[in-house]
Scaffold this motif. Structure first.
Motif, short mmCIF file in Angstrom:
data_model
loop_
_atom_site.label_atom_id
_atom_site.label_comp_id
_atom_site.label_asym_id
_atom_site.label_seq_id
_atom_site.Cartn_x
_atom_site.Cartn_y
_atom_site.Cartn_z
N GLY A 69 -35.24 -3.69 -21.22
CA GLY A 69 -35.15 -5.15 -21.19
C GLY A 69 -33.72 -5.61 -21.01
N TYR A 70 -32.84 -5.20 -21.94
CA TYR A 70 -31.44 -5.60 -21.87
C TYR A 70 -30.54 -4.41 -22.19
N VAL A 71 -29.36 -4.40 -21.58
CA VAL A 71 -28.33 -3.41 -21.86
C VAL A 71 -27.03 -4.18 -22.06
N LEU A 72 -26.28 -3.84 -23.09
CA LEU A 72 -24.97 -4.46 -23.31
C LEU A 72 -23.91 -3.65 -22.58
N VAL A 73 -23.08 -4.33 -21.82
CA VAL A 73 -22.05 -3.69 -21.03
C VAL A 73 -20.69 -4.18 -21.51
N LYS A 74 -19.83 -3.25 -21.89
CA LYS A 74 -18.46 -3.58 -22.28
C LYS A 74 -17.54 -3.09 -21.17
N TYR A 75 -16.73 -4.00 -20.64
CA TYR A 75 -15.83 -3.70 -19.53
C TYR A 75 -14.42 -4.09 -19.94
N GLY A 76 -13.46 -3.19 -19.78
CA GLY A 76 -12.11 -3.40 -20.29
C GLY A 76 -11.21 -4.23 -19.42
N SER A 77 -11.75 -5.19 -18.71
CA SER A 77 -10.95 -6.03 -17.82
C SER A 77 -11.70 -7.33 -17.58
N ALA A 78 -11.01 -8.31 -17.00
CA ALA A 78 -11.68 -9.55 -16.59
C ALA A 78 -12.53 -9.26 -15.36
N SER A 79 -13.56 -10.06 -15.14
CA SER A 79 -14.46 -9.83 -14.02
C SER A 79 -14.83 -11.17 -13.38
N PRO A 80 -14.85 -11.23 -12.04
CA PRO A 80 -15.23 -12.48 -11.37
C PRO A 80 -16.74 -12.70 -11.30
N LEU A 81 -17.53 -11.75 -11.80
CA LEU A 81 -18.98 -11.85 -11.75
C LEU A 81 -19.48 -12.99 -12.63
N LYS A 82 -20.69 -13.47 -12.33
CA LYS A 82 -21.25 -14.58 -13.10
C LYS A 82 -22.73 -14.34 -13.39
N SER A 83 -23.29 -15.13 -14.26
CA SER A 83 -24.71 -15.02 -14.60
C SER A 83 -25.55 -15.14 -13.33
N GLY A 84 -26.57 -14.27 -13.22
CA GLY A 84 -27.44 -14.29 -12.06
C GLY A 84 -27.06 -13.28 -10.98
N ASP A 85 -25.85 -12.72 -11.05
CA ASP A 85 -25.43 -11.72 -10.07
C ASP A 85 -26.18 -10.41 -10.30
N HIS A 86 -26.59 -9.77 -9.21
CA HIS A 86 -27.23 -8.46 -9.27
C HIS A 86 -26.13 -7.42 -9.16
N VAL A 87 -26.04 -6.51 -10.13
CA VAL A 87 -24.93 -5.55 -10.17
C VAL A 87 -25.42 -4.14 -10.45
N ARG A 88 -24.57 -3.18 -10.12
CA ARG A 88 -24.75 -1.79 -10.51
C ARG A 88 -23.55 -1.45 -11.38
N VAL A 89 -23.83 -0.96 -12.60
CA VAL A 89 -22.78 -0.65 -13.57
C VAL A 89 -22.69 0.87 -13.74
N TYR A 90 -21.48 1.39 -13.61
CA TYR A 90 -21.23 2.82 -13.80
C TYR A 90 -20.43 2.99 -15.09
N GLY A 91 -20.81 3.96 -15.92
CA GLY A 91 -20.06 4.18 -17.14
C GLY A 91 -20.73 5.15 -18.09
N GLU A 92 -20.26 5.12 -19.33
CA GLU A 92 -20.72 6.02 -20.37
C GLU A 92 -21.73 5.31 -21.27
N TYR A 93 -22.89 5.93 -21.46
CA TYR A 93 -23.97 5.39 -22.29
C TYR A 93 -23.64 5.57 -23.77
N PHE A 94 -24.01 4.58 -24.58
CA PHE A 94 -23.94 4.74 -26.04
C PHE A 94 -25.07 3.94 -26.69
N TYR A 95 -25.43 4.33 -27.91
CA TYR A 95 -26.48 3.65 -28.67
C TYR A 95 -26.17 3.80 -30.15
N PRO A 96 -26.34 2.81 -30.96
CA PRO A 96 -26.79 1.46 -30.64
C PRO A 96 -25.62 0.53 -30.35
N ALA A 97 -25.89 -0.48 -29.58
CA ALA A 97 -24.96 -1.58 -29.37
C ALA A 97 -25.63 -2.80 -29.98
N VAL A 98 -24.88 -3.62 -30.69
CA VAL A 98 -25.46 -4.80 -31.34
C VAL A 98 -24.78 -6.04 -30.81
#
Length: 89
Positions: free
Chosen positions: A32-61
């Protein structure tokens, strides 16, 4: 790992000497949802379709988004976020 989804919510916070981006990514099928933490500012906005590459972790709250407050969700520490162009036939 990578995951495709649509940005549901995006938040940016000022850290010690940089901006940190927190994205709530809507994914389907899946959790349903995944929380993404990115260490920089991003020009993306709500509604954008994206592919995120990175390291998985659980749990995120998520303690910010009212709809998801205090739910344990999968998370990704993103190293790269690619905006996907959707073309409809």
């Amino acid at each position: 790992m990578w995951v495709d989804g649509i940005i549901f919510r995006k938040y940016e916070f000022e850290s010690i000497n940089r901006t940190v981006t927190l994205i709530v990514l809507s994914v389907s099928p899946g959790p349903g949802y995944v929380l993404v933490k990115y260490g920089s500012a991003s020009p993306l906005k709500s509604g954008d379709h994206v592919r995120v590459y990175g390291e998985y972790f659980y749990p995120a709250v998520d303690k910010i988004t009212p709809e998801l407050r205090d739910r344990k969700l999968p998370g990704i520490k993103a190293v790269y976020i690619q905006k996907m162009e959707i073309t409809l036939p």
